[in-house]
Every structure is written in structure tokens, then in C-alpha cells.
Design an enzyme around this catalytic site. Structure first.
Site, PDB file in Angstrom:
ATOM      1  N   GLU A 161      43.470  -2.492 121.362  1.00 53.76           N
ATOM      2  CA  GLU A 161      42.982  -0.972 121.299  1.00 53.76           C
ATOM      3  C   GLU A 161      41.405  -0.891 121.223  1.00 53.76           C
ATOM      4  O   GLU A 161      41.094  -1.236 119.892  1.00 53.76           O
ATOM      5  CB  GLU A 161      43.794  -0.500 119.975  1.00 53.76           C
TER       6      GLU A 161
ATOM      7  N   GLU B  19      31.429  -1.577 113.132  1.00 50.21           N
ATOM      8  CA  GLU B  19      31.976  -2.612 112.722  1.00 50.21           C
ATOM      9  C   GLU B  19      32.063  -3.216 111.305  1.00 50.21           C
ATOM     10  O   GLU B  19      33.062  -3.831 110.718  1.00 50.21           O
ATOM     11  CB  GLU B  19      31.066  -3.823 113.502  1.00 50.21           C
TER      12      GLU B  19
ATOM     13  N   ASP C 238      44.950  -4.042 117.019  1.00 52.85           N
ATOM     14  CA  ASP C 238      44.540  -2.800 116.456  1.00 52.85           C
ATOM     15  C   ASP C 238      43.118  -2.776 116.351  1.00 52.85           C
ATOM     16  O   ASP C 238      42.505  -3.887 115.936  1.00 52.85           O
ATOM     17  CB  ASP C 238      45.162  -2.379 115.135  1.00 52.85           C
TER      18      ASP C 238
ATOM     19  N   ARG D 151      49.741  -6.834 120.162  1.00 53.06           N
ATOM     20  CA  ARG D 151      48.754  -5.498 120.402  1.00 53.06           C
ATOM     21  C   ARG D 151      47.973  -5.504 119.194  1.00 53.06           C
ATOM     22  O   ARG D 151      48.386  -5.664 118.218  1.00 53.06           O
ATOM     23  CB  ARG D 151      49.711  -4.528 120.420  1.00 53.06           C
TER      24      ARG D 151
ATOM     25  N   ARG E  39      55.512  11.467 116.093  1.00 53.80           N
ATOM     26  CA  ARG E  39      56.028  10.117 115.916  1.00 53.80           C
ATOM     27  C   ARG E  39      57.565  10.469 115.218  1.00 53.80           C
ATOM     28  O   ARG E  39      57.972  10.151 114.356  1.00 53.80           O
ATOM     29  CB  ARG E  39      55.547   9.398 114.750  1.00 53.80           C
TER      30      ARG E  39
END
Ligand code: ABC
Ligand code: CA
Length: 475
Positions: free
Chosen positions: A230, A162, A206, A204, A345
Site C-alpha cells: 500500500e 517516513e 501496510d 499485503r 466495514r
């Protein structure tokens, strides 16, 4: 967005820079290995919404939209959008604010939804551990906004996860002090404004596990829209805690690893997958709200490991016929095989956006089957699936009116029939059944059992013909 609405979404994930450029030249260069911006834009996406909708997706997840660090780093350029500079500004490589609003409006006009990727854990810098913030970082221009420097070296130490920094000496991701009320108040106001300015329907999120769980509930309340988060970890209890305690709907990373192992070779065993689905049920408050995926922008494509076309289809089918909200990473429908980031990608324009390919139609059929099941039964989306092993290699997934057989036999595996007893299907005697993938029709026997041939190692996605609606109506 209500949970009921969330469960009905079918999401297509794209990397904005790599999906479509306004010029639409199929030969526009893009050297994925050196990781440059390749020219994809919001305008380019607008021009290809029918390509996405035609495959049955109703939601488009785009890359992060905020301004990123410029120049070329040891890991290439910020084309993916995760290297935040000033979150109050947009990344103008993808277009203007009006272009983003136009994308949102174009989606809504088609009855579709916009999902935007957002990052609150960090910004980015090429100065490594010696980073010192400047006014280019907008709100976060002083050291007080950051956790002091340390690299994350031990992912089992949650305090480190964290409070220390992701990244490396090429590109450090200076960790914002999301524990401070100044930083969290900024982010809460920021997300509210972003959602409102661009009429965003879903976010979404991250790097969820890198921010304290206590940060998320008020942030999500400010956002006021549905989320998928995620939490990159394979442990169901670890990931499940974010749904139970922090109101995040995580991607189903716990099932991802057993899913890959079940289908990454012929003869893969279903036991681990079945066991994990049980652990997911007990570790999450609601497995029907998770994000189910096989590919994404962070892992090598499944197709980089497996070339057997039948195994590829079985592995992809799982996310569409199981409990989670299905996600498809762009390029899967084009047969892309890129390996580890940045090779996964690829520019989609080289595929010419072919809507006639076998895989494009395969994903359209999976989405149509899911929609048909939802139309046939209002409780389809909330009904939790049951997984049964039909043999070591063959798996039965029952979810409401949808019954699917997945197999790891492979394209040249045995072609015998599989028997689905009435106790598993609940189907009546002598009723017609449709396979959504081939539109082939079968009939249950006088005892309700269905004998269904497995051909070329292909999956079967079955629904009673009387409940199929417009599915296979052209056949
Ligand atoms: C760049 C280069 C890469 C290069 C890398 C070092 O730097 O492009 O070639 O290898 C963005 C870009 C990336 C870029 C990074 C860093 O920034 O997209 O191209 O890589 O500059 C999210 C996004 C991701 C994004 C960021 C940063 C975060 O989805 O696209 O990356 O904004 C961790 C984070 C996770 C993050 C991921 C990339 O890194 O937790 O949020 N993704 C273990 C850890 C995970 C860790 C993972 C990394 O390793 O527990 O926390 O993810 O590989 C399971 C275990 C898991 C274990 C996995 C590997 O195995 O249960 O715990 O995950 O069995
Ligand atoms: Ca952090």
C-alpha cells in the site's frame, strides 16, 4: 511465489472481524459506526471458503493477525487489526494460533492461497504524543525503537512521511525506527517466522511509503513470498518508484482516482483514465504485477457515491479485464454501500452469503473470463493491455484474447451497437465471439469487424468462443 504465479492470483479482501462468525447468525449485531469488535473469526472464514471460491477467487487477504491494543478508543476498538501492540503475539479476538493454521490448511486443501496483512511502520497507543513504550510492546519496549514524536503534517515532505507519526491524539501510531539495524533485523526475522509458522503465501504490506525504500528489499527476501504494497498516493511516478527501486508491487492507486471519475456519473469521460494507464505503463517496471481495485477498507465504497447498477458494474469490471492482479473488497458482491471508514466495514453475515445474487454471478463471470483468457493464451497475464477510446463515453480494453467494452452511458443510456474493427481485435472473419457476462454469442463480419450491441449500459467482456474453454458451458 514467482511473478508468473503472482499475476494469476484473483484476490478477495476481507476484514476478519466483519466477514463471518462461527455462529453464522445473520442477525448478530454489529454497530459499524461505533467501531467495535463484531465477532468474525478465522473459523468463520473456514466455513465460508466455498462462498469465496465459488466467485472465482483463489486468494484470501485477511486483516493483520498480531495482538493489538485493547479497550475502546476515540476511534473505537482495534477490530481492523492495524493497531499493533506486540507483533510476537496473535490477536486472540480472531481465534487461536491453531485456528489460523487451520485456515491456512483449509485454503491450501482447496488449491487457494493465504494473504496476510502486515504492518511494520508503527505500533499504536491511546496516550497520544506523550506515548512512552512499556513491556507490553514486546521487542519495542524502549524509546530507542522509535522515531522521536512529531505528527505527519506535510505529506509532500518525504522525511516527515517516513519519520513522523501517523494517527492523532485519540490513537497515535508511534513510528518505529525502521532505519535502525536492530529494528530491521527484528522485522526480518519476524516475517520469516510468521510466514513459516502459518504457511502464508502472500503478504499485503501496510503503510509502505512511511518506511524508507531501503528497508524493503531485505525484508522481502526474508519473507520469501509475493507481496502487494500500500503506497497510498495518486502519483504514478511516486508510486512507481517503489516497484522500480524497492521490489514492492503496489496497489494501483494512481489509476484508482481516474477510474472513479470515469464512472461516477453518466457520461463520464474516458480520456483521463486512458492517459493515466499510459503514465502507469511508463512509471512502473511491470504494470501486470500491480494490485487493481475499486473498493477497499480505507475509501468510501464506490457504491456510496453511485447507485446506477450499470456504472457500478463497469467500474468494477476494469480491475478484472486490465493489467493488474484483481482485488475485490468483500461486500461488493452483496451490494454494500458503506461510506467513509468505519462505515465501509459492514458485517457480511447480514447478506446471508447469497451465492445467487446478480452481483455474485457478475464477479464469478469476470473471474471466469480472466481464467479463460489465461488458459487460452499463456502470455495473457504478461501481455500489456491497450486502451482505445471508442467514443467519449465508451472504452475498449484489449488484453491478449480478452476484449472488453466499458461504458459510462449508465443503465438508461443509449443502446446502439459498437463497432470493434479487426485492427483492434485481431479476430478472424466470421468467427463466433462470447460475452462472458451474459454468455450471448456474436459473430464477426466477413471483414473481421464485430458489431456488438450495448444494452442497459452494461459492459461487454468478449473472447473467441473457440477459446472460451468452460466459460459459459452451461448456456
Ligand atoms: C481511524 C478511524 C477513522 C478516522 C481516523 C483518523 O482514525 O477509524 O474514522 O478517520 C487504521 C484503521 C483506521 C484508523 C487508522 C488510524 O488506523 O484501519 O480505521 O482510522 O488509527 C493504512 C491502512 C489503514 C490503517 C493504517 C494504519 C494504514 O490501509 O486501514 O488504518 O495502520 C495514510 C497512509 C496510509 C493509511 C491511511 C489510512 O492513511 O499513508 O498508509 N492506510 C493522503 C496521503 C496518504 C494518506 C491519506 C489518508 O491521505 O497522501 O498518505 O494515507 O487519507 C490522492 C493523493 C493522496 C492522498 C489521497 C487522499 O488523495 O494523491 O496522496 O492521500 O489524490
Ligand atoms: Ca515510519
Amino acid at each position: 511465489l514467482s511473478n508468473d504465479a503472482m499475476r494469476q492470483r484473483r484476490v478477495y479482501q476481507l476484514v476478519t472481524d466483519r466477514f463471518a462468525s462461527p455462529s453464522n447468525s445473520s442477525s448478530a449485531p454489529c454497530n459499524v459506526a461505533s467501531a467495535p469488535y463484531c465477532g468474525g473469526t478465522y473459523k468463520g472464514i473456514v466455513g465460508k471458503l466455498d462462498y469465496i471460491k465459488g466467485m472465482g477467487f483463489d486468494t484470501v487477504w485477511i486483516s493483520p493477525v498480531v495482538s493489538n491494543i485493547g479497550g475502546t478508543t476515540g476511534h473505537g476498538q482495534a477490530y481492523h487489526g492495524y493497531w499493533t501492540l506486540d507483533p510476537a503475539k496473535l490477536n486472540d479476538n480472531f481465534g487461536t494460533a491453531d485456528d489460523l493454521k487451520a485456515l491456512s490448511a483449509a485454503l491450501h486443501a482447496k488449491g487457494m492461497y493465504l494473504m496476510v496483512d502486515i504492518v511494520v511502520n508503527h505500533v499504536a497507543a491511546t496516550s497520544g504524543s506523550s506515548f512512552s513504550p512499556s513491556s507490553s510492546y514486546g521487542q519495542f519496549s524502549t524509546a530507542a525503537s522509535y522515531h522521536p514524536f512529531c505528527w505527519i503534517t506535510d505529506y509532500t515532505n518525504q522525511t516527515q512521511v517516513e519519520q513522523c507519526w501517523l494517527g492523532d491524539d485519540q490513537v497515535a501510531l508511534p513510528d518505529l525506527n525502521t532505519d535502525s539495524s536492530t529494528v530491521s533485523a527484528y522485522w526480518n526475522a519476524w516475517i520469516k517466522k510468521l510466514v513459516s509458522d502459518y504457511s502464508i503465501d502472500l503478504i499485503r504490506i501496510d503503510t509502505v511509503k512511511h518506511v524508507a525504500q531501503s528497508f524493503w528489499p531485505s525484508f522481502l527476501a526474508s519473507a520469501g513470498v509475493g507481496n502487494v504494497g500500500e503506497v497510498l498516493d495518486g502519483s504514478p511516478s511516486y508510486v512507481g518508484a517503489y516497484q522500480k527501486s524497492a521490489q514492492i508491487n503496489p496497489f494501483n492507486y494512481p489509476i484508482y482516482y481516474p477510474l472513479v471519475r470515469a464512472f461516477n456519473g453518466t457520461g463520464g469521460n474516458m480520456t483521463e483514465l486512458i492517459n493515466m494507464s499510459g503514465s502507469v505503463k511508463s512509471s512502473f517496471s511491470d504494470p501486470t504485477l500491480l494490485g487493481g481495485f475499486l473498493n477497499n477498507h480505507d475509501n468510501p465504497r464506490f457504491e456510496s457515491w453511485v447507485s446506477d447498477a450499470a456504472l457500478i458494474k463497469n467500474a468494477h469490471a476494469y480491475s478484472f479485464v486490465s493489467d493488474s492482479v484483481p482485488y475485490l473488497y468483500y461486500g461488493s458482491e452483496a451490494g454494500f454501500k458503506g461510506g467513509a471508514d468505519p462505515l465501509n466495514r459492514e458485517p457480511l453475515w447480514t447478506s446471508n452469503f447469497n451465492t445467487g445474487s446478480d452481483l455474485y454471478k457478475f464477479f464469478a463471470s469476470l473471474n471466469a473470463a480472466r481464467a479463460a483468457a489465461g488458459n487460452a493464451s499463456t502470455s495473457f497475464y504478461t501481455t500489456q493491455m491497450t486502451l482505445t477510446s471508442l467514443s467519449a463515453k465508451d472504452l475498449l480494453i484489449a488484453k491478449g484474447p480478452l476484449l472488453s467494452v466499458l461504458t459510462s452511458r449508465g443503465a438508461s443510456g443509449a443502446s446502439n451497437s459498437i463497432n470493434i474493427p479487426q485492427t483492434s481485435s485481431g479476430w478472424g472473419n466470421n468467427v463466433a465471439i462470447t460475452d462472458a457476462l451474459t454468455c450471448a454469442q456474436f459473430n464477426t463480419a466477413s471483414n473481421g469487424a464485430l458489431s456488438v450491441p450495448i444494452e442497459g449500459g452494461m459492459p461487454r467482456v468478449l473472447i473467441e468462443t473457440s477459446k472460451r474453454g468452460s466459460l459459459c458451458s452451461n448456456s
